[in-house]
Design a protein around this motif. Structure first.
Motif, PDB file in Angstrom:
ATOM      1  N   UNK A 467      34.684  47.054  36.739  1.00 50.47           N
ATOM      2  CA  UNK A 467      35.276  46.566  37.996  1.00 50.47           C
ATOM      3  C   UNK A 467      35.586  45.068  37.947  1.00 50.47           C
ATOM      4  N   UNK A 468      34.999  44.347  36.971  1.00 52.30           N
ATOM      5  CA  UNK A 468      35.352  42.930  36.850  1.00 52.30           C
ATOM      6  C   UNK A 468      36.784  42.751  36.367  1.00 52.30           C
ATOM      7  N   UNK A 469      37.325  43.829  35.813  1.00 49.38           N
ATOM      8  CA  UNK A 469      38.714  43.737  35.365  1.00 49.38           C
ATOM      9  C   UNK A 469      39.698  44.060  36.487  1.00 49.38           C
ATOM     10  N   UNK A 478      41.693  30.389  45.388  1.00 52.93           N
ATOM     11  CA  UNK A 478      42.067  31.730  44.933  1.00 52.93           C
ATOM     12  C   UNK A 478      42.899  31.696  43.647  1.00 52.93           C
ATOM     13  N   UNK A 479      43.532  30.553  43.379  1.00 55.39           N
ATOM     14  CA  UNK A 479      44.323  30.494  42.144  1.00 55.39           C
ATOM     15  C   UNK A 479      43.430  30.547  40.898  1.00 55.39           C
ATOM     16  N   UNK A 485      42.653  36.164  35.709  1.00 58.62           N
ATOM     17  CA  UNK A 485      43.431  37.382  35.437  1.00 58.62           C
ATOM     18  C   UNK A 485      44.398  37.192  34.273  1.00 58.62           C
ATOM     19  N   UNK A 486      45.057  36.039  34.284  1.00 59.65           N
ATOM     20  CA  UNK A 486      46.021  35.757  33.215  1.00 59.65           C
ATOM     21  C   UNK A 486      45.290  35.665  31.873  1.00 59.65           C
ATOM     22  N   UNK A 487      44.155  34.981  31.898  1.00 58.78           N
ATOM     23  CA  UNK A 487      43.330  34.836  30.701  1.00 58.78           C
ATOM     24  C   UNK A 487      42.969  36.205  30.123  1.00 58.78           C
ATOM     25  N   UNK A 488      42.501  37.094  31.014  1.00 57.44           N
ATOM     26  CA  UNK A 488      42.089  38.431  30.578  1.00 57.44           C
ATOM     27  C   UNK A 488      43.292  39.226  30.067  1.00 57.44           C
ATOM     28  N   UNK A 556      48.987  43.420  37.062  1.00 57.31           N
ATOM     29  CA  UNK A 556      48.894  44.145  38.329  1.00 57.31           C
ATOM     30  C   UNK A 556      47.479  44.692  38.472  1.00 57.31           C
ATOM     31  N   UNK A 557      47.041  44.894  39.692  1.00 58.51           N
ATOM     32  CA  UNK A 557      45.709  45.452  39.900  1.00 58.51           C
ATOM     33  C   UNK A 557      45.768  46.820  40.545  1.00 58.51           C
TER      34      UNK A 557
END
Lengths: 642, 240
Positions: A467-469, A478-479, A485-488, A556-557
Motif C-alpha cells: 500500500x506504500x506504492x 503535498x508536492x 511517486x516520481x522517484x518510485x 497514476x494511482x
C-alpha cells in the motif's frame, strides 16, 4: 365472476417496466398471461422460432445465446426476453435456454402492443435491450440526478468577463453591477499570455491553450472571485488602480461542455473550488458556482465536504461523519459507477483528514517543521468505500531532530488517527499509521526506505508494504508525496527482481473460483458462510494492476487510470485490459451494492457477501470476473518470473 | 408383477364410463357435460387439454360441508391459460365455521352476497367438459362436487382426475426407498402442494385462494411431467 390473478399481478408489480403501471392495467395483463414450466437445460426458444409473447421469468433463470453459441446474457426472476423478436418480424434471433428449472410468464403480443401504445415508459423500457446488465431499473426516478445530467444544465447565465487591462476597481464594479460572485478575465489580443491548465480528471477536461486560432477571439486568462477580492485586495490593501491580472487566479481548472454534472462536482471537490468555468472549444460558456450544485442537491457529497470544513471539533466531525453512509447510498441509487463512488468517498475521507489536521495544528500550535501527511492505499487510489481502515504516514522535513520535534509529530499523529477512528475510519490492524514511529520519516529516510524495498526485494519484507506504492499527499507539503511517486515510478520499472517479488505477493490472495458450484467460504467466525469480496476480489485485482503499472513507470494511482497507462505500453493485449476493467468494475459494484443494501436495511455494512443474497445474474458474472482475475494472476507469474 | 396387475385392475376405463353416464343422467346440464366425453385412455399427454380445479370448503367432510369458492384454469403441457381462468365465491348450505374463515379468508359477508352453486353450475361444467380435471388431492374436488350435486339435484357426478398429490405419493410414498424410510421411522416426505412445488423449484405462492391454488396445481403437473414422464405418456397412467 371475473378471475383475479393476485399472484401474477403482484409479481408483475415488483418489476420494471410493469411496476409503474396502474393497478387495473396490471390486473388486466395478469388475466392474459400464459404460464409454462421449463426444466433446467431445456430449450425455450430455438433460432428462427416464432414468438408471439413478451416473456418474463417468474422463477429460475435463463441464458440467451448468440447464433455462434456464445453467451449473450443471463436473466433471472423478473427478467424479460422475446421483446426484440416481437419488435422484429416475430422471429427469435437469439436462442433461449432454461439454466435452472424456470417458470415463464408469457404476455401475449396484443397486450404488449397495447402497453407500448398506452405507456411511453413501457415502450421505452422494452425497446432498450439489455436492461438486466446494470440494474437500470432505478435510474428513471433519478433522471435529474447529477449522474446523468450534463454540467451545462447547472449554468444559470452567460459568463461575465472583463479585459485583463481593466483595473481592480472596474472589475469590482462590474461584479456588483451584474450581481455575480466571479468574473472571467479575458485577453483580446495576445494568445502568448495564455495560462497553463491543470488537468484534474482525465477525459472531459479541456486544454484551452491550443484553441482560439482566430486572432479576434477572446482568450480566457484568469478568474477573479469575491473571495479573491477579500483575501488578495482588501485585506492586503492592494491598490485598486492596479490591473486586475495582477490579482486574478491563473491556475485554472476548467471543464468541457460535454462533461457530466458529477464531474463538475468531483473537480470542485478535489480542488476545493468555488467557481468552475465551462468551456466550449476553449470559449467560456458559463461558470458553475458551488451554490449551483448545492441548490441542486442538498445531500450531495459536495455539500458533505463543505460541511466537514465547518466543523470545529472532533466531536462535531464525528456527528456529521455519520452522514457519510447516506451519501454513499445516494450515489449507489443514482447509478454512479465504482470510479465515481470511490472518488467521492475518497474526497470526503480526505477532507475529514484535512480538517482534523487543521484542528490539530490549532490545538498543538503551528508545526515546528514543514511536513506532509500521506494517505495510503484505497484513499490514495480514489477507491475508498464505506468500510475502510485508515492507512497513513508522515513525511518530515530533512531538518527533523527527534530530540526537538518528535513530541509534536507524535501528538499530531495521535490527534488525527484517534479523530479518524472516532469518525468511523478504524485503526489499521497492520499498524500502518502515522502514530507508528516507523512510518514517520524524513524525506531522505523515505527515499532510502523505498530504494531499499526496490533494490533488495524480499517478498516477506514487501508483504505488508504494497500500500506504500499507492500514496498521496493530503496535507502540508503535498508536492513531496508527488516527488516520492516520481522517484518510485522511475526506479521500480528497471528492477525486475522487485517487480517479481511484488508479483509474487500479488498472487497470495486468489479468487474463489469454486464460487458458483461450491462456495469457498471465509473461515473466520463471524462470517462463516460468506465470501470477502475485498480480500478475494478487488484487493488482489488492485495488487495485480499495481505491478503492471510500476513496470511501465505509470504514476497514476487509480486502478482504472493505471490500466489506461498499461494499455499505452502494450505489455498486455488490449482485450485483456478491458476484461480486467470489467472484472474490477463488476466485483466493486457488487460489493458496493451490497454495502448499500446493508446500510439501507440498518445492518452494519461489510465486505462479505452471502451467496444466498446474490442474484443469479450476479453469481454468474462474479464467476466470470473471478476467472479473469485468475487468468491474469497466471500471466503475472509468467511475465515477472521470480 | 402382481402389484402392477392389481393396479391395472383398479384402473377405470373413463372413456367408457362417461359414455354410460351420458345415457342415464337426468339433469340436462350434467348430461351435456358427459356428452363432451372423456379422452381415450391411450391419448398422449401432449394432446390432452387439462383443467386445474381447486375448491375452498367449509370443512373436510363432503357429506356435511359445502363449497365456498371454486378456482379453475385450463391448460396443456405447453401453456397455462390465465385468460380462460374462472373463479367463483359461493354461498354454502353449510354454516361457515370460523376456523375455515381463518384458512381461506372468505368472510361471512362475502358469502351472504354470493350465489348458490346451482347458479354457476352451467359455466362450471362447461369449463370442465371435454377436459381432464387436475387437482391436488382428488377427494376434495371430486367428492365435494358429487355430494353438492346429489343434495341439490338428487344425482351426483363423476369424472377422471389427475391427482398431483397422488403422483407425488407414487414417487415418494411407494417403492423400496419409501418403505426403508418408513421402516426406520423417518418422517415421510411432505406431499402437500407447496412442499411438492418446492421440489421442482416452483415459486412459493400464498395458499388457500382457490384460483391461485388451481394455477399452482397446473404448474406442478407441468413440472411433474417434465421430470418424471414424457409428453408421449398415456393419460391412463396418470388419471384415477
Amino acid at each position: 365472476m371475473e378471475a383475479e390473478h393476485i399472484e401474477v399481478a403482484g409479481f408483475l408489480n415488483q418489476f420494471q417496466p410493469f411496476s409503474g403501471l396502474p393497478q387495473e392495467t396490471l390486473n388486466s395483463i395478469a388475466q392474459q398471461v400464459e404460464i409454462a414450466y421449463y426444466r433446467a437445460d431445456s430449450n425455450i426458444f430455438n433460432f428462427g422460432d416464432e414468438v408471439h409473447d413478451l416473456c418474463m421469468i417468474r422463477s429460475g433463470s435463463v441464458e440467451i445465446y448468440r447464433r455462434n453459441g456464445d453467451l449473450y446474457n443471463r436473466l433471472s426472476a423478473g427478467g424479460l426476453f422475446g421483446q426484440m423478436g416481437l419488435l422484429m418480424n416475430n422471429l427469435i434471433r437469439l436462442p433461449v435456454k432454461a439454466l435452472e428449472d424456470s417458470l415463464i410468464y408469457f404476455i401475449p403480443e396484443s397486450v404488449f402492443i397495447r402497453l407500448c401504445d398506452e405507456f411511453e415508459a413501457f415502450a421505452y423500457f422494452v425497446e432498450m435491450d439489455d436492461h438486466s446488465n446494470l440494474q437500470h431499473a432505478a435510474s428513471d426516478k433519478n433522471a435529474n440526478s447529477l449522474m446523468v445530467s450534463k454540467a451545462t444544465m447547472l449554468i444559470s447565465r452567460e459568463p461575465v468577463s472583463i479585459l485583463n487591462t481593466a483595473t481592480i476597481r472596474q472589475a469590482a464594479e462590474k461584479m456588483t453591477e451584474e450581481g455575480v460572485s466571479s468574473l472571467l478575465i479575458v485577453n483580446a489580443a495576445s494568445p502568448a499570455l495564455s495560462t497553463t491548465l491543470s488537468s484534474p480528471l482525465s477525459s472531459p477536461l479541456s486544454s484551452m491553450t491550443a484553441e482560439s486560432q482566430e486572432g479576434e477571439e477572446q482568450q480566457m486568462v484568469g478568474i477573479i472571485t469575491d473571495r479573491d477580492l477579500r483575501t488578495r485586495v482588501v485585506s492586503t490593501g492592494y491598490p485598486l488602480d492596479a490591473t486586475i491580472d495582477q490579482v486574478m487566479s491563473t491556475d485554472l481548472v476548467t471543464l468541457d461542455v460535454d462533461a457530466y454534472a458529477f464531474e463538475a462536482m468531483l473537480s470542485m471537490l478535489r480542488y476545493n473550488l468555488h467557481h468552475l468555468p465551462i468551456l466550449d472549444k476553449g470559449r467560456p460558456v458559463g461558470v458553475i458556482a458551488i451554490s449551483d450544485i448545492v441548490r441542486y442537491e442538498s445531500q450531495s457529497s459536495l455539500y458533505m465536504v463543505g460541511t466537514v470544513f465547518r466543523q470545529n471539533s472532533v466531536e462535531e466531525l464525528k456527528l456529521i461523519s455519520e452522514e457519510i453512509s447516506s451519501c454513499f447510498v445516494r450515489l449507489v441509487n443514482e447509478d454512479a459507477n465504482s470510479h465515481m463512488i470511490g472518488s467521492a468517498m475518497s474526497v470526503i475521507g480526505r477532507s475529514v483528514k484535512q480538517r482534523l489536521l487543521e484542528l490539530a495544528e490549532e490545538h498543538l500550535g503551528p508545526p515546528p517543521l514543514p511536513y506532509c501527511f500521506l494517505a495510503l492505499g484505497s484513499m490514495a487510489r480514489d477507491e475508498q468505500l464505506i468500510i475502510t481502515d485508515q492507512d497513513n504516514a508522515l513525511i518530515l522535513d530533512n531538518q527533523y531532530d527527534p530530540q526537538l520535534h518528535a513530541e509534536y509529530f507524535e501528538a499530531l499523529a495521535h490527534f488525527v488517527c484517534d479523530g479518524l477512528a472516532a469518525c468511523g475510519f478504524s485503526y489499521c490492524s497492520g499498524g500502518i499509521m502515522a502514530t507508528n514511529p516507523r512510518w514517520r520519516k524524513t524525506r531522505h529516510e523515505w527515499e532510502a526506505c523505498f530504494a531499499d524495498w526496490i533494490d533488495n526485494p524480499l517478498p516477506e519484507a514487501l508483504l505488508n508494504c504494497s500500500i506504500f506504492f499507492d500514496l498521496e499527499g493530503v496535507w502540508g507539503q503535498t508536492h513531496w508525496a508527488e516527488q516520492l511517486n516520481i522517484f518510485v515510478a522511475q526506479k521500480a520499472s528497471h528492477e525486475p527482481r522487485f517487480l517479481a517479488s511484488l508479483a509474487r505477493n500479488a498472487l497470495s490472495r486468489t479468487p474463489p473460483l469454486g464460487f458458483f458450484k461450491n462456495f469457498v467460504m471465509e473461515q473466520d467466525g463471524q462470517h462463516r458462510k460468506s465470501i470477502n469480496l475485498k480480500r478475494r476480489g478487488t484487493a488482489p485485482l488492485a495488487d495485480l494492476i499495481r505491478v503492471h503499472a510500476l513496470a511501465v513507470g505509470s504514476r497514476a494511482r487509480n486502478s482504472f487510470e493505471r490500466l489506461d497507462d498499461i494499455i499505452k505500453s502494450k505489455i498486455l493485449p488490449e482485450g485483456r485490459i478491458s476484461d480486467l476493467k470489467d472484472a474490477l468494475e463488476f466485483i466493486s459494484m457488487v460489493r458496493i451494492r451490497h454495502q448499500a443494501i446493508d446500510i439501507e436495511a440498518g445492518r452494519t455494512a461489510d465486505n462479505n457477501i452471502e451467496p444466498e443474497h446474490l442474484s443469479e445474474f450476479e453469481r454468474r458474472n462474479l464467476k466470470d470476473a473471478f476467472q479473469v482475475l485468475s487468468n491474469s494472476q497466471r500471466f503475472l507469474k509468467f511475465r515477472y518470473p521470480y | 408383477m402382481t402389484r402392477l396387475k392389481s393396479r391395472e385392475k383398479h384402473t377405470i376405463d373413463w372413456s367408457q364410463r362417461v359414455k354410460e353416464q351420458a345415457l342415464t343422467a337426468k339433469d340436462t346440464r350434467i348430461r351435456a357435460f358427459y356428452e363432451q366425453g372423456a379422452v381415450a385412455a391411450d391419448t398422449p399427454l401432449k394432446e390432452v387439454t387439462f383443467v386445474a380445479l381447486d375448491f375452498e370448503t367449509t370443512g373436510l367432510n363432503a357429506n356435511e360441508d359445502d363449497i365456498v369458492s371454486i378456482g379453475l384454469v385450463p391448460f396443456t403441457l405447453q401453456r397455462i391459460y390465465c385468460k380462460d381462468a374462472k373463479q367463483w365465491i359461493l354461498n354454502p348450505r353449510q354454516h361457515l365455521a370460523t376456523e375455515s374463515v381463518v384458512i381461506h379468508g372468505i368472510t361471512h359477508s362475502a358469502i351472504n352476497n354470493a350465489p348458490d352453486l346451482m347458479r354457476v353450475l352451467e359455466p362450471l361444467l362447461a369449463a370442465l367438459a371435454g377436459r381432464v380435471v387436475v387437482a391436488h388431492y382428488r377427494y376434495i374436488e371430486r367428492e365435494f362436487l358429487h355430494a353438492a350435486l346429489k343434495v341439490r339435484l338428487g344425482e351426483g357426478i363423476c369424472f377422471p382426475v389427475v391427482d398431483t398429490m397422488d403422483l407425488e405419493a407414487r414417487l415418494h410414498r411407494k417403492g423400496v426407498k419409501a418403505f426403508v424410510c418408513r421402516f426406520f421411522g423417518r418422517k415421510p416426505l411432505s406431499i402437500r402442494l407447496s412442499d411438492s412445488r418446492a421440489r421442482y423449484n416452483l415459486p412459493f405462492y400464498k395458499q388457500h385462494e382457490a384460483l391461485t391454488d388451481a394455477v399452482a396445481t397446473a404448474e406442478l403437473l407441468q413440472a411433474q411431467v417434465a421430470y418424471h414422464y414424457s409428453p408421449d405418456t398415456r393419460i391412463a397412467e396418470l388419471w384415477r
